[in-house]
Design an enzyme around this catalytic site. Structure first.
Site, PDB file in Angstrom:
ATOM      1  N   ASN A  13      37.681  42.383  43.468  1.00 40.56           N
ATOM      2  CA  ASN A  13      38.698  41.362  43.706  1.00 40.56           C
ATOM      3  C   ASN A  13      38.408  40.731  45.072  1.00 40.56           C
ATOM      4  OD1 ASN A  13      40.991  39.844  44.030  1.00 40.56           O
ATOM      5  ND2 ASN A  13      42.397  41.576  44.228  1.00 40.56           N
TER       6      ASN A  13
ATOM      7  N   LYS B  77      39.745  38.181  46.348  1.00 39.63           N
ATOM      8  CA  LYS B  77      40.929  37.535  46.934  1.00 39.63           C
ATOM      9  C   LYS B  77      40.559  36.137  47.465  1.00 39.63           C
ATOM     10  CE  LYS B  77      42.670  42.130  47.766  1.00 39.63           C
ATOM     11  NZ  LYS B  77      43.548  43.023  48.469  1.00 39.63           N
TER      12      LYS B  77
ATOM     13  N   HIS C 139      49.015  41.483  40.469  1.00 38.76           N
ATOM     14  CA  HIS C 139      48.551  42.165  41.687  1.00 38.76           C
ATOM     15  C   HIS C 139      49.718  42.219  42.673  1.00 38.76           C
ATOM     16  CE1 HIS C 139      46.487  42.909  45.443  1.00 38.76           C
ATOM     17  NE2 HIS C 139      45.466  43.366  44.726  1.00 38.76           N
TER      18      HIS C 139
ATOM     19  N   GLU D 128      49.951  41.673  45.726  1.00 35.72           N
ATOM     20  CA  GLU D 128      50.047  40.523  46.647  1.00 35.72           C
ATOM     21  C   GLU D 128      50.717  39.344  45.953  1.00 35.72           C
ATOM     22  OE1 GLU D 128      45.924  40.452  47.704  1.00 35.72           O
ATOM     23  OE2 GLU D 128      46.186  42.272  48.890  1.00 35.72           O
TER      24      GLU D 128
ATOM     25  N   GLU E 233      47.535  50.679  41.556  1.00 37.18           N
ATOM     26  CA  GLU E 233      47.244  50.378  42.953  1.00 37.18           C
ATOM     27  C   GLU E 233      48.492  50.643  43.795  1.00 37.18           C
ATOM     28  OE1 GLU E 233      43.846  47.393  43.499  1.00 37.18           O
ATOM     29  OE2 GLU E 233      45.624  46.227  43.059  1.00 37.18           O
TER      30      GLU E 233
ATOM     31  N   GLY F 242      44.207  47.727  51.283  1.00 39.93           N
ATOM     32  CA  GLY F 242      43.741  47.151  52.548  1.00 39.93           C
ATOM     33  C   GLY F 242      44.113  47.951  53.783  1.00 39.93           C
TER      34      GLY F 242
ATOM     35  N   SER G  78      41.957  50.727  48.895  1.00 35.95           N
ATOM     36  CA  SER G  78      41.049  51.317  49.890  1.00 35.95           C
ATOM     37  C   SER G  78      39.902  52.128  49.273  1.00 35.95           C
ATOM     38  CB  SER G  78      41.833  52.153  50.897  1.00 35.95           C
ATOM     39  OG  SER G  78      42.684  51.310  51.650  1.00 35.95           O
TER      40      SER G  78
HETATM   41  P1  PGA Z   1      41.419  47.031  48.888  1.00 33.98           P
HETATM   42  O1  PGA Z   1      42.177  46.104  47.869  1.00 33.98           O
HETATM   43  O2  PGA Z   1      40.275  47.663  48.171  1.00 33.98           O
HETATM   44  O3  PGA Z   1      40.990  46.124  50.008  1.00 33.98           O
HETATM   45  O4  PGA Z   1      42.404  48.063  49.355  1.00 33.98           O
HETATM   46  C1  PGA Z   1      42.337  46.470  46.525  1.00 33.98           C
HETATM   47  C2  PGA Z   1      43.067  45.392  45.785  1.00 33.98           C
HETATM   48  O5  PGA Z   1      43.880  44.687  46.397  1.00 33.98           O
HETATM   49  O6  PGA Z   1      42.845  45.193  44.577  1.00 33.98           O
END
Ligand code: PGA
Length: 239
Positions: free
Chosen positions: A14, A16, A94, A96, A164, A170, A204
């Site tokens: 992803n 983003k 997601h 976000e 997740e 993140g 992460s």
């Molecule tokens: P990350 O994000 O690996 O940076 O923690 C995962 C995601 O948002 O799908």
């Protein structure tokens, strides 16, 4: 539709809101996909149509799809438009998007239905916040998200779930391996329909923890954000 059961693991990158044409070219030049795994790259939507690859087991995914199918909805992209551009997967819900774009379980369900109607595979993201985890609400939150955001027509052949934990995205923090495995088991035991669902872990994931996470019995792959932006690191994760 892609036969998900042929893959022992599924890895989804992803990106983003990251990337540009130079990045894209270098990334695909260096990307090494493996034969028994499914690899999906989800770039920002403006680049979806620029990805031309005929590597086997490598697919392109969108990061979102419109709730609407057509009409006066400025800025939106419909499921049929994604399909027409050769997109096979799409992230839905997601955290976000739930957090910054006020997506609800109800809108996520409609997006899934739109994708399934076009024979695309929704990757439905679910997960609890830190506060919910500390208040021992993880199970309740996940079950509500499953019940309300996954449509009846979804099954283990046409849809994927990504667990997740919001607090792990993140942050460099992850649940323990035991916690990840038991939450995945919980999701698969939600009812008999979910028993054979592919459930990916996200939050992460890096080259240093991906092997342990992927060896867990109930984990079928990973959804990777930050670490997927470094192609060497991503190659290690998917190898
Ligand atoms: P990350 O994000 O690996 O940076 O923690 C995962 C995601 O948002 O799908």
């Amino acid at each position: 539709m892609i036969n998900l059961s042929q893959y022992s693991a599924i890895f989804i990158a992803n990106w983003k809101l990251n990337g540009n044409f130079t990045f894209l070219k270098e990334y695909y030049d260096k990307l090494k996909v493996s034969s028994n795994n499914c690899t999906v790259i989800c770039p920002p939507s403006i680049y979806l149509n620029s990805i031309k690859t005929n590597k086997e087991n490598l697919y392109t995914g969108a990061q979102d799809v419109s709730f609407y199918n057509e009409g006066a909805y400025t800025g939106e992209l419909s499921a049929s438009m994604l399909k027409e551009n050769g997109i096979d997967f799409c992230l839905v819900g997601h955290s976000e998007r739930r957090q910054y774009f006020r997506e609800t379980n109800e809108s996520i369900k409609i997006k899934c239905e739109n994708l399934l109607r076009e024979n695309m595979i929704p990757v439905v993201c679910i997960g609890e916040t830190l506060e919910q985890k500390e208040n021992k609400l993880t199970e309740e939150i996940l079950f509500t998200q499953i019940k309300k955001s996954i449509p009846n027509i979804a099954n283990n052949k046409n849809s994927i779930i990504a667990y997740e934990p919001v607090w792990a995205i993140g942050t460099g923090l992850t649940p323990t391996l035991d916690e990840i495995n038991s939450v995945h088991e919980l999701i698969k035991n939600f009812n008999s329909k979910f028993k054979n669902f592919k459930v990916l872990y996200g939050g992460s994931v890096k080259s240093t923890n991906s092997k342990d996470i992927n060896s867990l019995k109930h984990v079928d792959g990973c959804l990777i954000g930050g670490a997927s932006l470094k192609v060497d690191e991503f190659n290690t994760i998917i190898s």
